[in-house]
Design an enzyme around this catalytic site. Structure first.
Site, PDB file in Angstrom:
ATOM      1  N   GLY A 150       0.838  -1.198   0.000  1.00  0.00           N
ATOM      2  CA  GLY A 150       0.000   0.000   0.000  1.00  0.00           C
ATOM      3  C   GLY A 150       0.868   1.241   0.000  1.00  0.00           C
ATOM      4  N   ARG A 172      -4.520  -8.781  -1.271  1.00  0.00           N
ATOM      5  CA  ARG A 172      -5.708  -9.557  -1.616  1.00  0.00           C
ATOM      6  C   ARG A 172      -5.919  -9.660  -3.119  1.00  0.00           C
ATOM      7  NH1 ARG A 172      -9.323  -6.163   2.396  1.00  0.00           N
ATOM      8  NH2 ARG A 172      -7.878  -4.665   1.479  1.00  0.00           N
ATOM      9  N   ARG A 229       1.028  -4.254  12.484  1.00  0.00           N
ATOM     10  CA  ARG A 229       0.420  -4.401  13.804  1.00  0.00           C
ATOM     11  C   ARG A 229       0.860  -5.739  14.389  1.00  0.00           C
ATOM     12  NH1 ARG A 229      -0.507   0.264  14.145  1.00  0.00           N
ATOM     13  NH2 ARG A 229      -2.497   1.335  14.288  1.00  0.00           N
ATOM     14  N   GLU A 258       1.338  -4.723  23.379  1.00  0.00           N
ATOM     15  CA  GLU A 258       2.214  -3.583  23.712  1.00  0.00           C
ATOM     16  C   GLU A 258       1.731  -2.873  24.976  1.00  0.00           C
ATOM     17  OE1 GLU A 258       2.246  -1.089  20.233  1.00  0.00           O
ATOM     18  OE2 GLU A 258       2.739  -2.778  18.954  1.00  0.00           O
ATOM     19  N   HIS A 276       7.393   0.344  18.907  1.00  0.00           N
ATOM     20  CA  HIS A 276       6.322   0.939  18.081  1.00  0.00           C
ATOM     21  C   HIS A 276       6.634   2.414  17.789  1.00  0.00           C
ATOM     22  CE1 HIS A 276       1.789   0.743  16.950  1.00  0.00           C
ATOM     23  NE2 HIS A 276       2.484   1.478  16.088  1.00  0.00           N
TER      24      HIS A 276
HETATM   25  O1  A2R Z   1      -5.245  -6.388  -0.165  1.00  0.00           O
HETATM   26  P1  A2R Z   1      -5.055  -5.138  -0.946  1.00  0.00           P
HETATM   27  O2  A2R Z   1      -4.698  -5.378  -2.369  1.00  0.00           O
HETATM   28  O3  A2R Z   1      -6.146  -4.132  -0.718  1.00  0.00           O
HETATM   29  O4  A2R Z   1      -3.718  -4.492  -0.316  1.00  0.00           O
HETATM   30  C1  A2R Z   1      -3.705  -3.855   0.951  1.00  0.00           C
HETATM   31  C2  A2R Z   1      -3.086  -4.755   2.008  1.00  0.00           C
HETATM   32  N1  A2R Z   1      -4.067  -5.557   2.727  1.00  0.00           N
HETATM   33  C3  A2R Z   1      -4.051  -6.899   2.793  1.00  0.00           C
HETATM   34  N2  A2R Z   1      -3.215  -7.801   2.274  1.00  0.00           N
HETATM   35  C4  A2R Z   1      -3.476  -9.104   2.507  1.00  0.00           C
HETATM   36  N3  A2R Z   1      -4.521  -9.549   3.233  1.00  0.00           N
HETATM   37  C5  A2R Z   1      -5.396  -8.666   3.790  1.00  0.00           C
HETATM   38  N4  A2R Z   1      -6.430  -9.109   4.503  1.00  0.00           N
HETATM   39  C6  A2R Z   1      -5.168  -7.270   3.569  1.00  0.00           C
HETATM   40  N5  A2R Z   1      -5.818  -6.157   3.946  1.00  0.00           N
HETATM   41  C7  A2R Z   1      -5.139  -5.114   3.428  1.00  0.00           C
HETATM   42  O5  A2R Z   1      -2.445  -3.865   2.922  1.00  0.00           O
HETATM   43  C8  A2R Z   1      -2.740  -2.676   0.875  1.00  0.00           C
HETATM   44  O6  A2R Z   1      -1.766  -2.873  -0.096  1.00  0.00           O
HETATM   45  C9  A2R Z   1      -2.072  -2.671   2.249  1.00  0.00           C
HETATM   46  C10 A2R Z   1      -2.474  -1.493   3.120  1.00  0.00           C
HETATM   47  O7  A2R Z   1      -2.129  -0.324   2.466  1.00  0.00           O
HETATM   48  P2  A2R Z   1      -2.781   1.085   2.826  1.00  0.00           P
HETATM   49  O8  A2R Z   1      -4.250   0.909   2.986  1.00  0.00           O
HETATM   50  O9  A2R Z   1      -2.286   2.062   1.817  1.00  0.00           O
HETATM   51  O10 A2R Z   1      -2.228   1.399   4.270  1.00  0.00           O
HETATM   52  P3  A2R Z   1      -0.877   2.138   4.704  1.00  0.00           P
HETATM   53  O11 A2R Z   1      -1.101   3.591   4.800  1.00  0.00           O
HETATM   54  O12 A2R Z   1       0.233   1.654   3.856  1.00  0.00           O
HETATM   55  O13 A2R Z   1      -0.714   1.595   6.197  1.00  0.00           O
HETATM   56  C11 A2R Z   1      -0.620   0.193   6.470  1.00  0.00           C
HETATM   57  C12 A2R Z   1      -0.545  -0.125   7.947  1.00  0.00           C
HETATM   58  C13 A2R Z   1      -1.365   0.758   8.865  1.00  0.00           C
HETATM   59  O14 A2R Z   1      -2.716   0.437   8.913  1.00  0.00           O
HETATM   60  C14 A2R Z   1      -0.691   0.572  10.207  1.00  0.00           C
HETATM   61  O15 A2R Z   1      -1.171  -0.577  10.850  1.00  0.00           O
HETATM   62  C15 A2R Z   1       0.733   0.356   9.825  1.00  0.00           C
HETATM   63  O16 A2R Z   1       0.752   0.068   8.424  1.00  0.00           O
HETATM   64  O17 A2R Z   1       1.491   1.472  10.142  1.00  0.00           O
END
Ligand code: A2R
Length: 310
Positions: A150, A172, A229, A258, A276
């Site tokens: 992401g 996904r 996380r 944590e 963290h």
């Molecule tokens: O699955 P996709 O193609 O929507 O890709 C998203 C991926 N993602 C997952 N991959 C596999 N299985 C899942 N169940 C799943 N759910 C989501 O995670 C996407 O590529 C990525 C998240 O990217 P963003 O929404 O742009 O979030 P960002 O800003 O990169 O932050 C990610 C996380 C935060 O939520 C904090 O927990 C941490 O990084 O700092």
């Protein structure tokens, strides 16, 4: 002045700026939470963070609530379906923290691969006089699998490329216009990489995504890095496989409970631990605070929110 509920401590500059526009009520300091919520039932605005979040129960006690502004990108601690059902808008702080989080991810990889923490201890403890430090491994030429390509994952990928790594990813679904190989199966990707870097959001959908099978597939020559996380990884399996030498190493910025970190992880040299702090640079935290402030000001003025969730 509008009321604003602050769920937990916020940075001093944000607290001060909010204090000039809102009558700030501090939830975490209230001795009687139920009485506090009853007193502030008509409050329209709330500020929280990715750790404290906001439950459906608290939303129910605040029927006047219109906006929850969260300081952080992860929203897994906020009950988003409950917010949606109650018409409560939620904002977070995406993008402004991408660089800081990606830098820490690469820093953790370098620290683990080149054993920088251990090497520092080696010199400090005066061990060098007795002989040279053990040989280490480099990033160049190795393959890194990004779990969650992401906003943050893409910044990690481009930095990994700068280190001459081969980048692949799992999510996904495959993404258009991405030059990296996509794996629809995480375990299969783990089998093919030396490094697995997790940058997906927390929450029920991703809990335990990095399970025993994925860690076993990564194997004795592989390492897991987590800047997403703690809930993403089966921590018990992680400890067991590291102890058994069936997983090469781990570099972790986030943990299941944590700030408690299992003693077993703290005891191992092939583990790098970080509290963290991926987004915790002066510059990024200032940008996050400003975004929280701007979202609340926009909400107060009835203007479009800058970074709404969902
Ligand atoms: O699955 P996709 O193609 O929507 O890709 C998203 C991926 N993602 C997952 N991959 C596999 N299985 C899942 N169940 C799943 N759910 C989501 O995670 C996407 O590529 C990525 C998240 O990217 P963003 O929404 O742009 O979030 P960002 O800003 O990169 O932050 C990610 C996380 C935060 O939520 C904090 O927990 C941490 O990084 O700092």
């Amino acid at each position: 002045m509008d009321d604003l509920i602050m769920m937990g401590p916020m940075p001093a500059d944000l607290t001060e700026a909010l204090g000039q526009r809102f009558a700030v009520a501090r939830y975490w300091e209230a001795p009687d939470k139920a009485a506090f919520l009853a007193d502030h039932a008509n409050t329209r605005f709330m500020v929280t963070d990715g750790h404290t979040g906001c439950s459906a129960r608290i939303m129910d006690a605040l029927p006047g609530l219109e906006l929850i502004a969260s300081y952080g990108v992860g929203t897994d601690a906020i009950d988003l379906p409950a917010a949606k059902a109650r018409g409560v808008a939620v904002t977070n702080t995406p993008n402004v923290l991408n660089d800081a989080v990606a830098e820490l991810a690469l820093g953790l990889m370098l620290a683990l691969g080149r054993r920088i923490v251990e090497a520092d201890r080696f010199v400090r403890d005066g061990c060098w006089r007795a002989g040279n430090f053990a040989l280490t491994s480099e990033l160049a030429g190795a393959t890194v699998g990004i779990l969650g390509l992401g906003r943050i994952g893409k910044e990690i990928a481009s930095r990994a490329q700068a280190f001459r790594m081969n980048v692949v990813y799992h999510g996904r679904r495959p993404q258009k216009d991405v030059p990296f190989r996509y794996y629809d199966d995480l375990t299969e990707m783990a089998r093919d990489v030396e490094w697995l870097v997790a940058a997906v959001p927390g929450g029920v959908q991703t809990a335990g995504l990095v399970d025993r099978a994925v860690l076993e597939a990564l194997g004795p020559q592989g390492a897991i890095v987590n800047v997403g996380r703690g809930s993403l990884i089966d921590e018990a399996a992680l400890v067991e496989l590291l102890q058994a030498g069936k997983l090469g190493g781990a570099a972790l910025d986030v943990f299941a409970a944590e700030p408690d970190v299992p003693d077993a992880l703290r005891a191992m040299d092939n583990v790098v631990l970080s509290p963290h702090q991926a987004s915790a640079t002066e510059k990024t935290r200032r940008a996050m605070a400003y975004l929280v402030f701007q979202n609340l000001v926009a909400g107060q003025a009835g203007e479009p929110l800058l970074t709404p969730v969902g």
